[in-house]
Design a protein around this motif. Structure first.
Motif, PDB file in Angstrom:
ATOM      1  N   PRO A   1      -5.484  -9.410 -13.556  1.00  8.98           N
ATOM      2  CA  PRO A   1      -6.755  -9.404 -12.819  1.00  8.98           C
ATOM      3  C   PRO A   1      -7.163  -8.032 -12.306  1.00  8.98           C
ATOM      4  CG  PRO A   1      -5.385 -11.246 -12.143  1.00  8.98           C
ATOM      5  CD  PRO A   1      -4.540 -10.397 -13.021  1.00  8.98           C
ATOM      6  N   GLY A   2      -6.208  -7.160 -12.011  1.00  3.47           N
ATOM      7  CA  GLY A   2      -6.556  -5.867 -11.435  1.00  3.47           C
ATOM      8  C   GLY A   2      -6.848  -4.774 -12.433  1.00  3.47           C
ATOM      9  N   ALA A   3      -6.848  -5.086 -13.730  1.00  2.00           N
ATOM     10  CA  ALA A   3      -7.089  -4.058 -14.749  1.00  2.00           C
ATOM     11  C   ALA A   3      -8.479  -3.454 -14.585  1.00  2.00           C
ATOM     12  CB  ALA A   3      -6.923  -4.655 -16.142  1.00  2.00           C
ATOM     13  N   LYS A   4      -8.569  -2.134 -14.697  1.00  2.00           N
ATOM     14  CA  LYS A   4      -9.854  -1.452 -14.581  1.00  2.00           C
ATOM     15  C   LYS A   4     -10.673  -1.664 -15.849  1.00  2.00           C
ATOM     16  CE  LYS A   4      -8.942   0.042 -10.508  1.00  2.00           C
ATOM     17  NZ  LYS A   4      -9.630  -0.584  -9.355  1.00  2.00           N
ATOM     18  N   ARG A   5     -11.931  -1.985 -15.650  1.00  2.00           N
ATOM     19  CA  ARG A   5     -12.814  -2.390 -16.748  1.00  2.00           C
ATOM     20  C   ARG A   5     -13.548  -1.165 -17.305  1.00  2.00           C
ATOM     21  NH1 ARG A   5     -13.858  -7.830 -16.462  1.00  2.00           N
ATOM     22  NH2 ARG A   5     -15.973  -7.553 -17.284  1.00  2.00           N
TER      23      ARG A   5
ATOM     24  N   VAL B   1     -23.302  -1.446 -19.073  1.00  2.00           N
ATOM     25  CA  VAL B   1     -22.472  -1.117 -17.908  1.00  2.00           C
ATOM     26  C   VAL B   1     -22.628  -2.199 -16.836  1.00  2.00           C
ATOM     27  CG1 VAL B   1     -22.362   0.428 -15.907  1.00  2.00           C
ATOM     28  CG2 VAL B   1     -22.233   1.378 -18.201  1.00  2.00           C
ATOM     29  N   GLY B   2     -23.867  -2.650 -16.627  1.00  2.00           N
ATOM     30  CA  GLY B   2     -24.109  -3.711 -15.658  1.00  2.00           C
ATOM     31  C   GLY B   2     -23.641  -5.065 -16.141  1.00  2.00           C
ATOM     32  N   GLN B   3     -23.922  -5.391 -17.397  1.00  2.00           N
ATOM     33  CA  GLN B   3     -23.563  -6.705 -17.929  1.00  2.00           C
ATOM     34  C   GLN B   3     -22.054  -6.940 -17.934  1.00  2.00           C
ATOM     35  OE1 GLN B   3     -25.474  -6.376 -21.755  1.00  2.00           O
ATOM     36  NE2 GLN B   3     -27.348  -7.398 -21.076  1.00  2.00           N
ATOM     37  N   TYR B   4     -21.295  -5.894 -18.225  1.00  2.00           N
ATOM     38  CA  TYR B   4     -19.834  -6.027 -18.328  1.00  2.00           C
ATOM     39  C   TYR B   4     -19.119  -5.572 -17.054  1.00  2.00           C
ATOM     40  CZ  TYR B   4     -20.263  -7.119 -23.292  1.00  2.00           C
ATOM     41  OH  TYR B   4     -20.558  -7.729 -24.482  1.00  2.00           O
ATOM     42  N   ARG B   5     -19.894  -5.269 -16.015  1.00  2.00           N
ATOM     43  CA  ARG B   5     -19.326  -4.839 -14.733  1.00  2.00           C
ATOM     44  C   ARG B   5     -18.287  -3.735 -14.934  1.00  2.00           C
ATOM     45  NH1 ARG B   5     -17.375 -10.298 -12.155  1.00  2.00           N
ATOM     46  NH2 ARG B   5     -17.020 -10.832 -14.329  1.00  2.00           N
ATOM     47  N   VAL B   6     -18.720  -2.676 -15.592  1.00  2.00           N
ATOM     48  CA  VAL B   6     -17.842  -1.584 -16.006  1.00  2.00           C
ATOM     49  C   VAL B   6     -17.466  -0.712 -14.811  1.00  2.00           C
ATOM     50  CG1 VAL B   6     -17.820   0.553 -17.367  1.00  2.00           C
ATOM     51  CG2 VAL B   6     -18.657  -1.574 -18.380  1.00  2.00           C
ATOM     52  N   ASP B   7     -16.169  -0.399 -14.693  1.00  2.00           N
ATOM     53  CA  ASP B   7     -15.692   0.506 -13.645  1.00  2.00           C
ATOM     54  C   ASP B   7     -15.802   1.962 -14.045  1.00  2.00           C
ATOM     55  OD1 ASP B   7     -14.840  -1.569 -11.852  1.00  2.00           O
ATOM     56  OD2 ASP B   7     -13.095  -1.879 -13.130  1.00  2.00           O
ATOM     57  N   GLY B   8     -15.725   2.245 -15.341  1.00  2.00           N
ATOM     58  CA  GLY B   8     -15.791   3.621 -15.809  1.00  2.00           C
ATOM     59  C   GLY B   8     -16.121   3.661 -17.293  1.00  2.00           C
ATOM     60  N   VAL B   9     -16.704   4.773 -17.732  1.00  2.00           N
ATOM     61  CA  VAL B   9     -17.096   4.960 -19.139  1.00  2.00           C
ATOM     62  C   VAL B   9     -16.284   6.093 -19.731  1.00  2.00           C
ATOM     63  CG1 VAL B   9     -18.967   5.621 -20.700  1.00  2.00           C
ATOM     64  CG2 VAL B   9     -19.431   4.068 -18.783  1.00  2.00           C
TER      65      VAL B   9
ATOM     66  N   ALA C   1     -23.787  15.203 -23.153  1.00  2.00           N
ATOM     67  CA  ALA C   1     -24.317  15.728 -21.893  1.00  2.00           C
ATOM     68  C   ALA C   1     -25.328  14.759 -21.279  1.00  2.00           C
ATOM     69  CB  ALA C   1     -24.978  17.090 -22.130  1.00  2.00           C
ATOM     70  N   ARG C   2     -26.163  14.166 -22.112  1.00  2.00           N
ATOM     71  CA  ARG C   2     -27.140  13.193 -21.611  1.00  2.00           C
ATOM     72  C   ARG C   2     -26.463  11.890 -21.202  1.00  2.00           C
ATOM     73  NH1 ARG C   2     -32.060  11.799 -24.927  1.00  2.00           N
ATOM     74  NH2 ARG C   2     -32.876  11.361 -22.843  1.00  2.00           N
ATOM     75  N   VAL C   3     -25.442  11.489 -21.971  1.00  2.00           N
ATOM     76  CA  VAL C   3     -24.711  10.270 -21.618  1.00  2.00           C
ATOM     77  C   VAL C   3     -24.042  10.439 -20.265  1.00  2.00           C
ATOM     78  CG1 VAL C   3     -22.816   8.736 -22.269  1.00  2.00           C
ATOM     79  CG2 VAL C   3     -24.361   9.614 -24.037  1.00  2.00           C
ATOM     80  N   ALA C   4     -23.374  11.585 -20.068  1.00  2.00           N
ATOM     81  CA  ALA C   4     -22.697  11.841 -18.792  1.00  2.00           C
ATOM     82  C   ALA C   4     -23.684  11.801 -17.629  1.00  2.00           C
ATOM     83  CB  ALA C   4     -21.983  13.187 -18.835  1.00  2.00           C
ATOM     84  N   ALA C   5     -24.842  12.445 -17.804  1.00  2.00           N
ATOM     85  CA  ALA C   5     -25.836  12.473 -16.727  1.00  2.00           C
ATOM     86  C   ALA C   5     -26.353  11.070 -16.415  1.00  2.00           C
ATOM     87  CB  ALA C   5     -26.995  13.388 -17.126  1.00  2.00           C
ATOM     88  N   ALA C   6     -26.596  10.267 -17.455  1.00  2.00           N
ATOM     89  CA  ALA C   6     -27.108   8.914 -17.240  1.00  2.00           C
ATOM     90  C   ALA C   6     -26.070   8.029 -16.560  1.00  2.00           C
ATOM     91  CB  ALA C   6     -27.527   8.301 -18.580  1.00  2.00           C
ATOM     92  N   VAL C   7     -24.817   8.076 -17.038  1.00  2.00           N
ATOM     93  CA  VAL C   7     -23.770   7.214 -16.495  1.00  2.00           C
ATOM     94  C   VAL C   7     -23.447   7.603 -15.054  1.00  2.00           C
ATOM     95  CG1 VAL C   7     -21.336   6.585 -16.711  1.00  2.00           C
ATOM     96  CG2 VAL C   7     -22.792   6.649 -18.740  1.00  2.00           C
ATOM     97  N   GLU C   8     -23.208   8.887 -14.837  1.00  2.00           N
ATOM     98  CA  GLU C   8     -22.873   9.332 -13.480  1.00  2.00           C
ATOM     99  C   GLU C   8     -24.049   9.173 -12.534  1.00  2.00           C
ATOM    100  OE1 GLU C   8     -19.390  12.577 -14.592  1.00  2.00           O
ATOM    101  OE2 GLU C   8     -21.450  13.291 -14.291  1.00  2.00           O
ATOM    102  N   GLY C   9     -25.264   9.304 -13.075  1.00  2.00           N
ATOM    103  CA  GLY C   9     -26.450   9.090 -12.253  1.00  2.00           C
ATOM    104  C   GLY C   9     -26.588   7.660 -11.790  1.00  2.00           C
ATOM    105  N   SER C  10     -25.952   6.730 -12.518  1.00  2.00           N
ATOM    106  CA  SER C  10     -25.986   5.322 -12.107  1.00  2.00           C
ATOM    107  C   SER C  10     -24.831   4.976 -11.174  1.00  2.00           C
ATOM    108  CB  SER C  10     -25.921   4.415 -13.348  1.00  2.00           C
ATOM    109  OG  SER C  10     -24.633   4.462 -13.934  1.00  2.00           O
ATOM    110  N   GLY C  11     -24.006   5.991 -10.854  1.00  2.00           N
ATOM    111  CA  GLY C  11     -22.906   5.776  -9.923  1.00  2.00           C
ATOM    112  C   GLY C  11     -21.602   5.347 -10.565  1.00  2.00           C
ATOM    113  N   VAL C  12     -21.498   5.472 -11.884  1.00  2.00           N
ATOM    114  CA  VAL C  12     -20.289   5.051 -12.594  1.00  2.00           C
ATOM    115  C   VAL C  12     -19.544   6.291 -13.086  1.00  2.00           C
ATOM    116  CG1 VAL C  12     -19.407   3.786 -14.604  1.00  2.00           C
ATOM    117  CG2 VAL C  12     -21.329   2.865 -13.285  1.00  2.00           C
TER     118      VAL C  12
END
Length: 383
Positions: A237-241, A320-328, A344-355
């Motif tokens: 249960p505690g595995a990071k998603r 990221v939202g649908q799968y309740r992702v903890d990190g990318v 670079a764009r992926v990093a900005a989008a993901v980190e900009g969403s707080g992930v």
């Protein structure tokens, strides 16, 4: 081609022997085999020609030294491995393919096809660089039509609209089955471990029977759903998603997928060519122009070779939202310039969403396995 084993057969382990035998038996019974190398290849057209479509992307470092006798060393390992398998006769599917269908995605691939064509019959689809201009959809529809005509000529068949619709129905069933399996990763804990999930999806490109593989996935989904209902499953249960995005994962499955599992994480959403970003896109079986519907579906694939490619970023954030992702975790194969620049764009989008986001640039060699493992472990520790 005579349906006989190549001279190198005796060199391989039992698993490869079985792969050779299976595809050899298929050829001996008159089966037609078309190898493909990208998720832009319109598989319904191959299916409708009465041929089996099989993925040929190289996933092993074994044949890279042979390839480097011809190709530059500082080239994507997937491209080198693919060419090396053809050059050395070490891939049963490449060896027995009646035709290989390539596509003008990255520069390394499209130039490699010129050399591959000297070893095997190779047909190259010319992919537009984007989707935003009206001529691009028309140009791609014409490419798909020309492939249809090439297969009709080569195999002496007529590819009818009815055959195309039936092929779309079968492929859509398989896509639904993939999405169903992936859907089992949304609850907590997910139903499949990282290695099993990634290897199961990867196996699809080597299946000669679309409906048999779809049935296999449907049975797997039913089995794992039943296990989850009674509280049984392989993931604590505690595995990071984690979501894993970027380049195809076949050649780094152990180095990335297995390591994530060993470090207390689980891949809940593989966002590569075998993952949901392709499987969630069906063909409109009832479209008035079925060939156009097939062409439109494949042109919509949001690989980094497309520019602009905002759809990929939107899809990543949605999943990221649908799968309740903890990190990318983004995997970029060495010398894959399109995914590397787009990261670079992926990093900005993901980190900009707080992930949290981690980029791994790696190849098929195991020389950096320790470093990759350390980085994955440290990333999971911070989640």
């Amino acid at each position: 081609m005579d349906a006989a084993l190549p001279r190198t057969f005796e060199e391989f382990d039992e698993a490869r022997r079985q792969a050779f035998v299976r595809v050899m038996d298929y050829k001996r019974t008159g089966g037609r085999l078309v190898g493909y190398l990208c998720s832009y290849t319109p598989l319904e057209v191959i299916d409708a020609a009465g041929a089996a479509a099989v993925g040929l992307c190289g996933t092993s470092p074994e044949t890279i030294p042979a390839a480097e006798a011809v190709l530059p060393a500082n080239l994507c390992p997937l491209v080198k491995s693919t060419y090396g398998f053809a050059l050395s006769d070490k891939c049963p599917f490449t060896y027995f393919s009646d035709l290989i269908v390539g596509e003008t995605t990255c520069d390394g691939k499209k130039k490699m096809y010129e050399l591959l064509g000297e070893l095997k019959d190779t047909y190259v689809l010319h992919l537009p660089p984007g989707r935003g201009r009206s001529w691009e959809a028309d140009a791609w529809h014409e490419e798909v039509r020309l492939l249809k005509e090439e297969l009709e000529r080569r195999f002496d068949v007529e590819i009818t609209d009815g055959a195309l619709r039936e092929a779309a129905r079968r492929r859509n069933r398989l896509r639904r089955a993939v999405v169903e399996v992936l859907g089992l990763q949304r609850p907590c804990p997910p139903a499949l471990g990282s290695t099993e999930l990634l290897s199961t999806l990867m196996a699809g490109s080597f299946s000669l029977d679309v409906e048999a593989y779809a049935a296999q996935l449907e049975a797997l989904a039913a089995e794992r759903r039943a296990a989850c209902e009674v509280g049984e499953g392989p993931v604590p249960p505690g595995a990071k998603r984690l979501m894993v995005t970027g380049c195809p994962l076949g050649g780094v499955l152990d180095k990335v997928g297995k390591t994530i599992e060993e470090c207390g994480g689980v891949v809940v959403c593989p966002d590569d060519c075998a993952g949901e970003r392709a499987a969630s896109m069906p063909v409109d079986e009832g479209a008035p122009d079925i060939l156009r519907a097939i062409a439109d579906r494949y042109l919509a694939v949001d690989c980094s070779v497309m520019t602009p490619n905002d759809a990929r970023l939107e899809g990543i954030l949605r999943r990221v939202g649908q799968y309740r992702v903890d990190g990318v975790v983004e995997v970029v194969l060495t010398a894959c310039h399109t995914f590397n620049v787009e990261s670079a764009r992926v990093a900005a989008a993901v980190e900009g969403s707080g992930v949290p986001y981690l980029k791994l640039e790696t190849g098929y060699s195991h020389g950096d396995a320790g470093q990759v493992g350390t980085r994955i472990a440290a990333f999971i520790e911070t989640l």
